[in-house]
Design a protein around this motif. Structure first.
Motif, short mmCIF file in Angstrom:
data_model
loop_
_atom_site.label_atom_id
_atom_site.label_comp_id
_atom_site.label_asym_id
_atom_site.label_seq_id
_atom_site.Cartn_x
_atom_site.Cartn_y
_atom_site.Cartn_z
N VAL A 152 0.84 -1.19 0.00
CA VAL A 152 0.00 0.00 0.00
C VAL A 152 0.88 1.25 0.00
O VAL A 152 1.98 1.26 0.55
N SER A 153 0.40 2.31 -0.62
CA SER A 153 1.12 3.58 -0.63
C SER A 153 1.24 4.14 0.78
O SER A 153 0.22 4.29 1.47
N PRO A 154 2.44 4.48 1.26
CA PRO A 154 2.58 5.05 2.61
C PRO A 154 1.79 6.34 2.79
O PRO A 154 1.22 6.57 3.86
N ALA A 155 1.73 7.18 1.76
CA ALA A 155 0.99 8.44 1.87
C ALA A 155 -0.50 8.19 2.10
O ALA A 155 -1.15 8.90 2.87
N ALA A 156 -1.05 7.17 1.45
CA ALA A 156 -2.46 6.83 1.63
C ALA A 156 -2.68 6.09 2.94
O ALA A 156 -3.60 6.39 3.70
N ALA A 157 -1.81 5.13 3.24
CA ALA A 157 -1.98 4.31 4.44
C ALA A 157 -1.91 5.14 5.70
O ALA A 157 -2.68 4.92 6.66
N GLY A 158 -1.00 6.11 5.75
CA GLY A 158 -0.83 6.89 6.96
C GLY A 158 -2.08 7.64 7.36
O GLY A 158 -2.32 7.88 8.56
N LEU A 159 -2.94 8.00 6.40
CA LEU A 159 -4.14 8.75 6.72
C LEU A 159 -5.13 7.93 7.54
O LEU A 159 -6.01 8.49 8.20
N LEU A 160 -5.00 6.61 7.50
CA LEU A 160 -5.85 5.78 8.36
C LEU A 160 -5.48 5.97 9.82
O LEU A 160 -6.25 5.61 10.72
N GLY A 161 -4.29 6.53 10.07
CA GLY A 161 -3.86 6.72 11.45
C GLY A 161 -4.65 7.73 12.23
O GLY A 161 -4.55 7.78 13.46
#
Length: 361
Positions: A152-161
């Motif tokens: 998964v893209s880190p930029a996209a995944a981080g927003l789940l945080g």
């Protein structure tokens, strides 16, 4: 041996943020050092900078992050060096009264790293939401690391945080939106649009976006809103009722967190509908309403903490939906920026120019 990395701090109330050297200690028992790959610029970070959370300056900002575990301390078994993880600020304890009742998303004793990160002169930093990820590396409790598929893209995944999870969870977990429901979302920034996406995922057939900015309403349509209401031009409550056969919506989500928007949510719901507050009010805000209006309606009034999420359950599930093309996390990333551009990103966010700016390392 401790490391020195670059990070963004808020040194004092309302002062512009600055990039400076940060000391990251080796992980102690239960801790992990994470090499940050991406971190979203969330409104909560701006609240920290403005002194709206507390006055424990200086703050190490940033918390919507994903990265690679670099090292772990004694006793850590759930993650190991090399794991790709999303960071969370609700590392559940497993033993408090909420956890014992089987409701760990309400955990009253969440974990953070025991050791402080510091400036090079030894000044202890307060990490935003116990994370502090506007930095090349950060120290967290290992329970704040949720392992997910590394493709998964880190930029996209981080927003789940934080923000995306808060909005999705407000609809799915807190609001309990189900097939055929009508849903109204007041406030269509990052959290509100995530709530719209969540309502669509849950099978809502009528999804009404309410805002005063036509640009945000256009974004909302892209995330699944079936109708839009510009509250600057028409009465939001009346319009929501019109769009729901005069009854009001089954679930109304306030993603703004002001007394006036909460009142709109309350009166725009069906007689036995649900109101979910996920927007964060400031401590000075007060609500005054006739008590008879509460007595004369059924349903429920709920607050959503972090989308009532359980990271170990929800993050991998949402990443899988993203990989299946059913949840467009990339659409929340308006721009990617460098570490030194966080102050500019705050200005863009304040003016409603972006859903999310994301620092990419």
């Amino acid at each position: 041996m401790s490391q020195i990395v670059r990070g963004v701090i808020a040194r004092s109330k309302n002062a512009p943020v600055e990039v400076t050297d940060i000391v990251i200690p080796d992980p102690g028992p239960g801790e992990a050092v994470v090499q940050v790959q991406a971190c979203g610029v969330c409104h909560t970070d701006l609240h920290y900078r403005e002194g709206g959370i507390n006055d424990e300056f200086p703050f190490l900002l940033g918390h919507e992050a994903a990265g690679i575990v670099e090292a772990v301390g004694e006793g850590v078994t759930d993650v190991e060096p090399g794991d790709f993880v999303i960071l969370n600020w609700r590392a559940v304890c497993g033993s408090c009264r909420a956890c014992r009742k089987g409701k760990p998303w309400y955990c009253f004793s969440t974990f953070n790293a025991a050791q402080p990160m510091t400036l090079t002169d030894g000044t202890a930093l307060t990490p935003a939401l116990g994370i502090g990820a506007f930095a090349e590396k950060t120290l967290v409790h290992a329970g704040q690391c949720t392992k997910v598929d590394p493709s998964v893209s880190p930029a996209a995944a981080g927003l789940l945080g934080c923000g995306v999870m808060a909005g999705l969870g407000a609809a799915i977990n807190t609001g309990g939106v189900s097939r055929g429901d009508s849903v109204a979302v007041i406030g269509c920034g990052g959290v509100g649009n995530a709530a719209i996406a969540g309502a669509k995922l849950a099978g809502a057939t009528t999804v009404i976006a309410v805002d005063i900015d036509e640009r945000k309403l256009e974004w909302a349509t892209g995330f699944g809103a079936t109708h839009t209401v510009n509250a600057a031009k028409e009465d939001a409550v009346e319009r929501v009722q019109e769009l729901t056969d005069g009854f009001g919506a089954d679930v109304v989500i306030d993603a703004v967190g002001r007394p006036e928007t909460w009142k709109q949510a309350f009166y725009a719901r069906d007689l036995a509908g649900t109101v979910v507050l996920v927007g964060v009010p400031t401590p000075d805000m007060k609500l005054e309403m006739p008590l008879i209006d509460f007595f004369s309606r059924g349903g429920s009034l709920k607050s959503s903490w972090y989308g009532d999420c359980l990271p170990s359950r929800d993050f991998p599930y949402l990443v899988e939906l993203y990989q299946q093309g059913r949840l467009d996390l990339d659409a929340f990333v308006t721009e990617t920026i460098a570490l030194g551009e966080v102050e500019d990103a705050f200005a863009k966010m304040h003016h409603g120019d972006v859903l999310r700016s994301v620092v990419v390392f």
